[in-house]
Design a protein around this motif. Structure first.
Motif, mmCIF file in Angstrom:
data_model
loop_
_atom_site.group_PDB
_atom_site.id
_atom_site.type_symbol
_atom_site.label_atom_id
_atom_site.label_comp_id
_atom_site.label_asym_id
_atom_site.label_seq_id
_atom_site.Cartn_x
_atom_site.Cartn_y
_atom_site.Cartn_z
ATOM 1 N N TYR A 211 55.292 38.474 32.800
ATOM 2 C CA TYR A 211 55.116 37.039 33.023
ATOM 3 C C TYR A 211 53.726 36.583 32.566
ATOM 4 C CZ TYR A 211 54.713 32.556 35.425
ATOM 5 O OH TYR A 211 54.501 31.235 35.714
ATOM 6 N N TYR A 212 52.715 37.365 32.951
ATOM 7 C CA TYR A 212 51.353 37.009 32.556
ATOM 8 C C TYR A 212 51.197 37.042 31.037
ATOM 9 C CZ TYR A 212 46.342 37.349 31.811
ATOM 10 O OH TYR A 212 45.071 37.145 31.354
ATOM 11 N N LEU B 18 45.695 43.830 39.636
ATOM 12 C CA LEU B 18 44.556 43.287 40.375
ATOM 13 C C LEU B 18 43.476 42.772 39.433
ATOM 14 C CD1 LEU B 18 44.137 45.855 43.314
ATOM 15 C CD2 LEU B 18 44.682 43.430 43.516
ATOM 16 N N LYS B 19 43.279 43.451 38.309
ATOM 17 C CA LYS B 19 42.248 43.050 37.355
ATOM 18 C C LYS B 19 42.716 41.903 36.465
ATOM 19 C CE LYS B 19 40.333 47.742 36.959
ATOM 20 N NZ LYS B 19 40.106 48.886 36.032
ATOM 21 N N LEU B 20 43.993 41.866 36.169
ATOM 22 C CA LEU B 20 44.485 40.965 35.134
ATOM 23 C C LEU B 20 44.975 39.628 35.677
ATOM 24 C CD1 LEU B 20 44.971 40.890 32.071
ATOM 25 C CD2 LEU B 20 47.267 41.771 32.488
ATOM 26 N N LEU B 21 45.749 39.653 36.745
ATOM 27 C CA LEU B 21 46.359 38.418 37.227
ATOM 28 C C LEU B 21 45.323 37.522 37.899
ATOM 29 C CD1 LEU B 21 49.732 39.663 38.765
ATOM 30 C CD2 LEU B 21 49.277 38.833 36.459
ATOM 31 N N PRO C 275 46.085 33.470 43.305
ATOM 32 C CA PRO C 275 46.238 34.574 44.273
ATOM 33 C C PRO C 275 47.254 35.620 43.829
ATOM 34 C CG PRO C 275 47.612 32.751 44.959
ATOM 35 C CD PRO C 275 46.945 32.323 43.660
ATOM 36 N N TRP C 276 47.726 35.499 42.573
ATOM 37 C CA TRP C 276 48.807 36.372 42.117
ATOM 38 C C TRP C 276 48.366 37.816 41.980
ATOM 39 C CZ3 TRP C 276 52.982 33.864 42.925
ATOM 40 C CH2 TRP C 276 53.035 32.493 42.747
ATOM 41 N N HIS C 277 47.058 38.055 41.900
ATOM 42 C CA HIS C 277 46.593 39.432 41.789
ATOM 43 C C HIS C 277 46.926 40.243 43.035
ATOM 44 C CE1 HIS C 277 43.474 37.748 44.300
ATOM 45 N NE2 HIS C 277 42.954 38.952 44.499
ATOM 46 N N ASN C 278 47.227 39.553 44.144
ATOM 47 C CA ASN C 278 47.598 40.261 45.372
ATOM 48 C C ASN C 278 48.928 41.007 45.247
ATOM 49 O OD1 ASN C 278 45.344 39.558 46.989
ATOM 50 N ND2 ASN C 278 46.193 37.506 47.288
ATOM 51 N N ILE C 279 49.712 40.686 44.217
ATOM 52 C CA ILE C 279 50.937 41.449 43.965
ATOM 53 C C ILE C 279 50.595 42.919 43.764
ATOM 54 C CG2 ILE C 279 52.841 41.800 42.343
ATOM 55 C CD1 ILE C 279 52.797 38.800 41.812
ATOM 56 N N GLY C 280 49.498 43.173 43.066
ATOM 57 C CA GLY C 280 49.060 44.554 42.866
ATOM 58 C C GLY C 280 48.733 45.242 44.169
#
Length: 330
Positions: free
Chosen positions: A188-189, A119-122, A125-130
């Motif tokens: 990936y990030y 959530l902090k890093l991505l 909208p990819w932070h929603n994976i967390g």
């Protein structure tokens, strides 16, 4: 006093893959609990100024591990001492059933910790994976509560297997899915950042190695439990593996917490713009604030060229921002 009737089909019991599997698993679990305790001691010794939330989290995990270890070893004692010479009576495992919720809580805490990093890093909208990983992990914990009740109430492990077979499989499949999703997203990030910012490639290589190491063991263990539970119905090998899965999660969490100091130091190593020991208390003591480290730095570095003329050089802002972002994700 009447003599107990021994079922003829249960007289011949292979102790190697029943009681033996549980005993080996519990011994390995005790060994891992020792490592958990050592890592807990190292954490409180090293990170005296860490956030109170992290300190409470570590204490809760350690207490859950005590309960989990006691429950598993109670079951081994019951199988090898209380029911010694009566393996046909090994049809219920209330101790293991009772601590299923402890393992579920440890898994929830660990997966939530790593999911919050996403959530902090991505980027959006990819932070929603967390967030998705946290929701799945919470549902898994609710399922572990249900399995705890069933493991205590049901009179026979065969009934438990028949009634809860798909639930147990779904629970461990979700664990493996969350572990793999977190690891792949982080990898990936980090791979993208390595291509964009060459200066921190060495640090990113270390983070990649650490990410693989953290998520690999737990996901493999979850998959092994599923396979053994589904394919080996005549033995307790799946129970033997299950006894130490929670401890893999605890060690993964604590090793991540204890590795922060070294990794954070490497983020700004050799950079005059940040202290050598890059911890938040040291930053604040040096005049930095949390807001300073969460945005791009814009200093001007003055140098003299070979002709003796002054030149103003601007450092790589993107590089500094990337390092600050990775710092806050730890």
């Amino acid at each position: 006093m009447s003599t107990p009737v021994v079922p003829l089909d249960l007289v011949e019991v292979d102790l190697n893959d029943t009681i033996g599997a549980m005993q080996i698993g519990s011994l390995f679990g005790v060994f891992l609990f020792g490592i958990v305790s050592l890592q807990t001691f190292n954490y409180y010794s090293t990170y005296t100024d860490d956030e109170w939330a992290n300190k409470v989290m570590v204490a809760i995990v350690w207490l859950l591990e005590i309960g989990h270890t006691l429950g598993i070893n109670y079951e081994v004692y019951r199988a090898t001492i209380t029911l010694y010479g009566q393996p046909w009576l090994l049809v219920r495992f209330p101790g293991i059933g009772a601590v299923t919720v402890f393992g579920g809580a440890i898994t929830l805490i660990t997966q939530t910790f790593f999911a919050l990093r996403l959530l902090k890093l991505l980027p959006r909208p990819w932070h929603n994976i967390g967030l998705v990983c946290i929701v799945i992990s919470f549902i898994r914990f609710v399922v572990s509560v249900y399995l705890t009740v069933e493991g205590i109430v049901l009179p026979n492990i065969d009934i438990y297997r028949e009634k809860c077979k798909w639930i147990v499989s779904a629970m461990f499949i979700s664990s493996a899915f969350v572990d793999i999703a977190i690891a792949v997203s982080m990898l990936y990030y980090l791979a993208r950042q390595r291509k964009q910012v060459k200066r921190i490639s060495r640090l990113l290589d270390r983070l990649v190695t650490y990410t693989i190491r953290s998520g690999l063991l737990t996901s493999i263990a979850a998959i092994v439990v599923i396979l053994c539970f589904q394919l080996m119905q005549d033995n307790f090998i799946w129970l033997g593996v299950y006894t130490f899965v929670a401890k893999l999660y605890s060690n993964s969490l604590l090793s991540a917490l204890n590795a922060r100091k070294e990794l954070r130091a490497d983020i700004f190593k050799g950079d005059s713009l940040a202290p050598d020991h890059f911890t938040m208390p040291d930053l604040e003591a040096s005049g930095y604030t949390r807001e300073d480290t969460s945005r791009s730095f814009e200093p001007v570095v003055i140098s003299i060229n070979t002709a003796g003329n002054r030149q103003d050089q601007t450092p790589d802002y993107l590089d500094m921002d990337k390092r600050s972002r990775i710092y806050h994700a730890m």
